[in-house]
Scaffold this active site. Sequence first.
Site, PDB file in Angstrom:
ATOM      1  N   GLY A  11      11.364  -7.338  -1.488  1.00  0.00           N
ATOM      2  CA  GLY A  11      10.089  -6.790  -1.017  1.00  0.00           C
ATOM      3  C   GLY A  11       8.953  -7.613  -1.585  1.00  0.00           C
ATOM      4  O   GLY A  11       8.409  -7.264  -2.636  1.00  0.00           O
ATOM      5  N   GLY A  13       5.790  -7.971  -1.286  1.00  0.00           N
ATOM      6  CA  GLY A  13       4.385  -7.562  -1.213  1.00  0.00           C
ATOM      7  C   GLY A  13       3.701  -7.958  -2.523  1.00  0.00           C
ATOM      8  O   GLY A  13       4.255  -8.732  -3.315  1.00  0.00           O
ATOM      9  N   ASN A 103       6.004   4.138  -4.697  1.00  0.00           N
ATOM     10  CA  ASN A 103       5.100   5.272  -4.919  1.00  0.00           C
ATOM     11  C   ASN A 103       5.769   6.549  -4.424  1.00  0.00           C
ATOM     12  O   ASN A 103       6.730   6.517  -3.668  1.00  0.00           O
ATOM     13  CB  ASN A 103       3.811   5.086  -4.099  1.00  0.00           C
ATOM     14  CG  ASN A 103       2.829   4.168  -4.790  1.00  0.00           C
ATOM     15  OD1 ASN A 103       2.761   4.125  -6.014  1.00  0.00           O
ATOM     16  ND2 ASN A 103       2.065   3.428  -4.001  1.00  0.00           N
ATOM     17  N   LYS A 184       1.538  10.341 -10.812  1.00  0.00           N
ATOM     18  CA  LYS A 184       0.924   9.337  -9.933  1.00  0.00           C
ATOM     19  C   LYS A 184       0.842   9.880  -8.505  1.00  0.00           C
ATOM     20  O   LYS A 184      -0.152   9.668  -7.803  1.00  0.00           O
ATOM     21  CB  LYS A 184       1.719   8.027  -9.971  1.00  0.00           C
ATOM     22  CG  LYS A 184       1.082   6.945  -9.127  1.00  0.00           C
ATOM     23  CD  LYS A 184       1.380   5.553  -9.598  1.00  0.00           C
ATOM     24  CE  LYS A 184       0.505   4.533  -8.869  1.00  0.00           C
ATOM     25  NZ  LYS A 184       1.241   3.333  -8.526  1.00  0.00           N
ATOM     26  N   ASN A 202     -13.197   4.997  -2.975  1.00  0.00           N
ATOM     27  CA  ASN A 202     -12.800   6.132  -3.815  1.00  0.00           C
ATOM     28  C   ASN A 202     -14.000   6.880  -4.399  1.00  0.00           C
ATOM     29  O   ASN A 202     -14.015   8.107  -4.443  1.00  0.00           O
ATOM     30  CB  ASN A 202     -11.889   5.654  -4.955  1.00  0.00           C
ATOM     31  CG  ASN A 202     -10.569   5.116  -4.443  1.00  0.00           C
ATOM     32  OD1 ASN A 202     -10.304   5.164  -3.240  1.00  0.00           O
ATOM     33  ND2 ASN A 202      -9.748   4.593  -5.346  1.00  0.00           N
ATOM     34  N   SER A 258      -5.105   1.956  -1.443  1.00  0.00           N
ATOM     35  CA  SER A 258      -4.042   1.262  -0.681  1.00  0.00           C
ATOM     36  C   SER A 258      -3.851   1.884   0.698  1.00  0.00           C
ATOM     37  O   SER A 258      -3.646   1.166   1.680  1.00  0.00           O
ATOM     38  CB  SER A 258      -2.737   1.305  -1.474  1.00  0.00           C
ATOM     39  OG  SER A 258      -2.428   2.637  -1.819  1.00  0.00           O
ATOM     40  N   GLU A 270       2.000   5.374   3.421  1.00  0.00           N
ATOM     41  CA  GLU A 270       3.042   6.022   2.606  1.00  0.00           C
ATOM     42  C   GLU A 270       2.847   7.544   2.558  1.00  0.00           C
ATOM     43  O   GLU A 270       3.266   8.185   1.603  1.00  0.00           O
ATOM     44  CB  GLU A 270       3.014   5.441   1.189  1.00  0.00           C
ATOM     45  CG  GLU A 270       3.404   3.972   1.145  1.00  0.00           C
ATOM     46  CD  GLU A 270       3.649   3.467  -0.264  1.00  0.00           C
ATOM     47  OE1 GLU A 270       4.769   3.041  -0.570  1.00  0.00           O
ATOM     48  OE2 GLU A 270       2.688   3.490  -1.069  1.00  0.00           O
TER      49      GLU A 270
HETATM   50  O1  KPL Z   1      -3.223   4.066  -6.654  1.00  0.00           O
HETATM   51  C1  KPL Z   1      -4.206   4.085  -5.969  1.00  0.00           C
HETATM   52  C2  KPL Z   1      -4.067   3.501  -4.619  1.00  0.00           C
HETATM   53  O2  KPL Z   1      -4.990   2.874  -4.129  1.00  0.00           O
HETATM   54  O3  KPL Z   1      -2.987   3.650  -4.042  1.00  0.00           O
HETATM   55  C3  KPL Z   1      -5.462   4.743  -6.449  1.00  0.00           C
HETATM   56  C4  KPL Z   1      -5.227   5.245  -7.842  1.00  0.00           C
HETATM   57  C5  KPL Z   1      -5.819   5.864  -5.534  1.00  0.00           C
HETATM   58  C6  KPL Z   1      -6.621   3.801  -6.603  1.00  0.00           C
HETATM   59  O4  KPL Z   1      -7.233   3.443  -5.460  1.00  0.00           O
END
Ligand code: KPL
Length: 306
Positions: A11, A13, A103, A184, A202, A258, A270
């Site tokens: 992977g 990425g 994740n 997380k 954010n 992300s 995701e």
């Molecule tokens: O992990 C993150 C993501 O972008 O996936 C956060 C903590 C929300 C930071 O942008």
Amino acid sequence: MTAIETHWVVGPGAIGRLIALRLAGGGNRVALVGRRTLPAQQWLFPPEGAPLQRTVACTTLDTPPPFAPDIVHLTTKAYAAEAAYDAVSTALPPNTPLMLWQNGFDVQPRLTERHPGPVLCATTTEGAYVEGDDRVVHAGHGETLVGALDGGHAALARTLAGVLRRSGLPCRAVDDIRTRLWHKLAVNAAINPLVARHRIRNGELRDDAFHPAVEAIIAELATILAAEGIAPPTGEGLDGWRALVWRVVEATAGNRASMLQDVLAGRPTEHAAILGPLLAAANRHGLAAPRLAELHAWLADHAAPC
Ligand code: KPL
């Protein structure tokens, strides 16, 4: 515990590329396995200092690398992890350890069950982005935590944490990775779907237009996580989860999360790995989660199919 010196990183990425190039610089033999072949000469742009050139063996999912791995790192997005595992697993020597970098909390229990060798999971706050087929930018240092879902394989987790640390990636073995993955996931669930839907950075979640929605989502996930027996990293109950989420919003105020980047680029998101486990837990415990369900439905309708 035998040494870990040969790595397949499946992977390529941003996080996969970062891990592969850091490991290659730490005296390890590394193969980067993806859907298409990348150049063997790769550049890593560290947060400080000059760019670093690294050589890795680059292969595709249908052509195993030219050496056997001491460990396989699965670094695909969560929705692609099982297909990538299926593609490489038949070429693995028996008992090869597998390390999952996804994740959410979706593929981790399933692959832990399916893989015949030891399985470790990782959660990382390293920041990286891909700038081209032959380069990745290590945007900011973070920390990686490693462990098995049941707290086992402690010696393997410690060995691997040492290998990553010596390669320039701060890493600790922990005996509660399951809880860390849920922490997380909670942060990602409170931030990512909302910013992706409203196409905001954010920090804009602090604005009056979005603040109540964030609070409502935190309340839903605090109830679900309490029923699952997951406590926040600091503080207690709802206040602990509020402190965690708002701390991350503050620290990443200027970021495009992300999931927003995935929506903007027309890629799958995701959401199933992040919101799915919360909705499944709500269902198991007979809890209502209307905000989370609505965001899941919106992303299922609007994100690109996997
Ligand atoms: O992990 C993150 C993501 O972008 O996936 C956060 C903590 C929300 C930071 O942008």
